[in-house]
Write a protein that holds these residues in place. Structure first.
Motif, PDB file in Angstrom:
ATOM      1  N   VAL A  44      25.155  52.088  79.035  1.00  0.00           N
ATOM      2  CA  VAL A  44      25.304  51.763  80.450  1.00  0.00           C
ATOM      3  C   VAL A  44      25.121  50.273  80.730  1.00  0.00           C
ATOM      4  O   VAL A  44      25.928  49.661  81.438  1.00  0.00           O
ATOM      5  CB  VAL A  44      24.309  52.606  81.289  1.00  0.00           C
ATOM      6  N   LEU A  45      24.077  49.693  80.200  1.00  0.00           N
ATOM      7  CA  LEU A  45      23.734  48.314  80.557  1.00  0.00           C
ATOM      8  C   LEU A  45      24.851  47.306  80.272  1.00  0.00           C
ATOM      9  O   LEU A  45      25.198  46.528  81.163  1.00  0.00           O
ATOM     10  CB  LEU A  45      22.420  47.907  79.889  1.00  0.00           C
ATOM     11  N   PRO A  46      25.452  47.287  79.087  1.00  0.00           N
ATOM     12  CA  PRO A  46      26.516  46.298  78.850  1.00  0.00           C
ATOM     13  C   PRO A  46      27.723  46.474  79.777  1.00  0.00           C
ATOM     14  O   PRO A  46      28.299  45.487  80.251  1.00  0.00           O
ATOM     15  CB  PRO A  46      26.924  46.522  77.394  1.00  0.00           C
ATOM     16  N   LEU A  47      28.094  47.717  80.052  1.00  0.00           N
ATOM     17  CA  LEU A  47      29.233  47.963  80.944  1.00  0.00           C
ATOM     18  C   LEU A  47      28.924  47.514  82.371  1.00  0.00           C
ATOM     19  O   LEU A  47      29.749  46.853  83.026  1.00  0.00           O
ATOM     20  CB  LEU A  47      29.592  49.455  80.933  1.00  0.00           C
TER      21      LEU A  47
ATOM     22  N   ASP B   8      16.678  54.024  85.787  1.00  0.00           N
ATOM     23  CA  ASP B   8      17.305  55.143  85.108  1.00  0.00           C
ATOM     24  C   ASP B   8      18.794  54.825  84.968  1.00  0.00           C
ATOM     25  O   ASP B   8      19.454  54.461  85.949  1.00  0.00           O
ATOM     26  CB  ASP B   8      17.088  56.392  85.970  1.00  0.00           C
ATOM     27  N   ALA B   9      19.331  54.963  83.769  1.00  0.00           N
ATOM     28  CA  ALA B   9      20.744  54.671  83.520  1.00  0.00           C
ATOM     29  C   ALA B   9      21.654  55.536  84.391  1.00  0.00           C
ATOM     30  O   ALA B   9      22.748  55.107  84.773  1.00  0.00           O
ATOM     31  CB  ALA B   9      21.063  54.872  82.042  1.00  0.00           C
ATOM     32  N   ASP B  10      21.202  56.721  84.740  1.00  0.00           N
ATOM     33  CA  ASP B  10      22.022  57.624  85.549  1.00  0.00           C
ATOM     34  C   ASP B  10      22.359  57.031  86.915  1.00  0.00           C
ATOM     35  O   ASP B  10      23.397  57.356  87.495  1.00  0.00           O
ATOM     36  CB  ASP B  10      21.324  58.974  85.738  1.00  0.00           C
ATOM     37  N   ARG B  11      21.518  56.169  87.423  1.00  0.00           N
ATOM     38  CA  ARG B  11      21.795  55.548  88.723  1.00  0.00           C
ATOM     39  C   ARG B  11      23.062  54.680  88.643  1.00  0.00           C
ATOM     40  O   ARG B  11      23.856  54.660  89.580  1.00  0.00           O
ATOM     41  CB  ARG B  11      20.585  54.729  89.171  1.00  0.00           C
TER      42      ARG B  11
ATOM     43  N   GLU C  76      36.117  49.201  82.974  1.00  0.00           N
ATOM     44  CA  GLU C  76      34.670  49.295  82.780  1.00  0.00           C
ATOM     45  C   GLU C  76      34.030  50.276  83.758  1.00  0.00           C
ATOM     46  O   GLU C  76      33.071  50.954  83.417  1.00  0.00           O
ATOM     47  CB  GLU C  76      33.996  47.919  82.880  1.00  0.00           C
ATOM     48  N   VAL C  77      34.559  50.372  84.981  1.00  0.00           N
ATOM     49  CA  VAL C  77      34.027  51.346  85.939  1.00  0.00           C
ATOM     50  C   VAL C  77      34.290  52.759  85.422  1.00  0.00           C
ATOM     51  O   VAL C  77      33.410  53.617  85.478  1.00  0.00           O
ATOM     52  CB  VAL C  77      34.623  51.139  87.348  1.00  0.00           C
ATOM     53  N   VAL C  78      35.486  52.980  84.892  1.00  0.00           N
ATOM     54  CA  VAL C  78      35.822  54.285  84.337  1.00  0.00           C
ATOM     55  C   VAL C  78      34.901  54.603  83.160  1.00  0.00           C
ATOM     56  O   VAL C  78      34.356  55.715  83.059  1.00  0.00           O
ATOM     57  CB  VAL C  78      37.311  54.324  83.908  1.00  0.00           C
ATOM     58  N   LEU C  79      34.714  53.635  82.264  1.00  0.00           N
ATOM     59  CA  LEU C  79      33.839  53.845  81.109  1.00  0.00           C
ATOM     60  C   LEU C  79      32.388  54.058  81.537  1.00  0.00           C
ATOM     61  O   LEU C  79      31.686  54.898  80.968  1.00  0.00           O
ATOM     62  CB  LEU C  79      33.944  52.666  80.142  1.00  0.00           C
ATOM     63  N   LEU C  80      31.952  53.305  82.541  1.00  0.00           N
ATOM     64  CA  LEU C  80      30.578  53.447  83.032  1.00  0.00           C
ATOM     65  C   LEU C  80      30.344  54.847  83.588  1.00  0.00           C
ATOM     66  O   LEU C  80      29.277  55.424  83.401  1.00  0.00           O
ATOM     67  CB  LEU C  80      30.268  52.378  84.086  1.00  0.00           C
TER      68      LEU C  80
END
Length: 173
Positions: free
Chosen positions: A55-58, A20-23, A42-46
């Motif tokens: 989610v996956l690319p970040l 799940d992307a939410d994880r 990237e952490v902020v964007l994620l």
């Protein structure tokens, strides 16, 4: 970067179509909450990303930045996922049938590792024939316990015994 292995496992599951992307988003939010992002954009964007495609690319960029060539092997990440699956199975959140679908995808995706042969096969048999549930459960317990203790693929491989797995051969029932 704290808890990078947790993100690694979540990304592996997401890449494989199980997660799940939410994880991954929750991981980033927790880093921000603890002020552990270290100005990593990237952490902020994620933390604000939504859906697998965002989610996956970040998450991959974050892992690559901090792990580089020391990235965890997919087999190791799969092993840690198996530990989670065993806990879910014991709690009744996974069944033999749902696990069979997961192992059927996981086994070829990992290029048919020797340690997954008996677990995958016994699970497939147990999905149709109740007499095969015990050999499956014995192998599941064995593999999950080894992965729970392993801190690397090499550590798992040192502890794993094909002979022990062969003792859980469902065809002997």
């Amino acid at each position: 970067m704290e808890q990078l292995t947790e993100l690694d496992i979540a990304v592996f599951q997401l890449r494989m179509g199980f997660g799940d992307a939410d994880r991954c988003v929750d991981w980033a939010v927790e880093r921000l909450r603890r002020d552990e992002e270290g100005d990593d954009l990237e952490v902020v964007l994620l933390a604000s990303a939504r859906g697998r495609d965002e989610v996956l690319p970040l998450a991959e960029v974050i892992i690559e930045r901090y792990r580089g060539e020391q990235r965890l092997a997919d087999q190791f990440l799969a092993g840690k996922y198996i530990v989670e699956l065993r806990a879910a199975y014991l709690a009744g959140r996974e069944s033999v049938s749902s696990l069979d679908a997961i192992f059927t995808r996981l086994y070829p995706a990992l290029d048919y590792p020797d340690w997954l042969v008996m677990l995958s096969r016994n699970c497939e048999y147990a999905a149709d024939v109740p007499d095969f549930e015990q050999p499956f459960e014995d192998e599941f317990r064995y593999i999950a316990s080894l992965w729970a203790q392993a801190d690397s693929l090499a550590a798992f491989e040192r502890a794993y015994s094909r002979e022990t797995s062969n003792q859980h051969d469902a065809t002997g029932v």
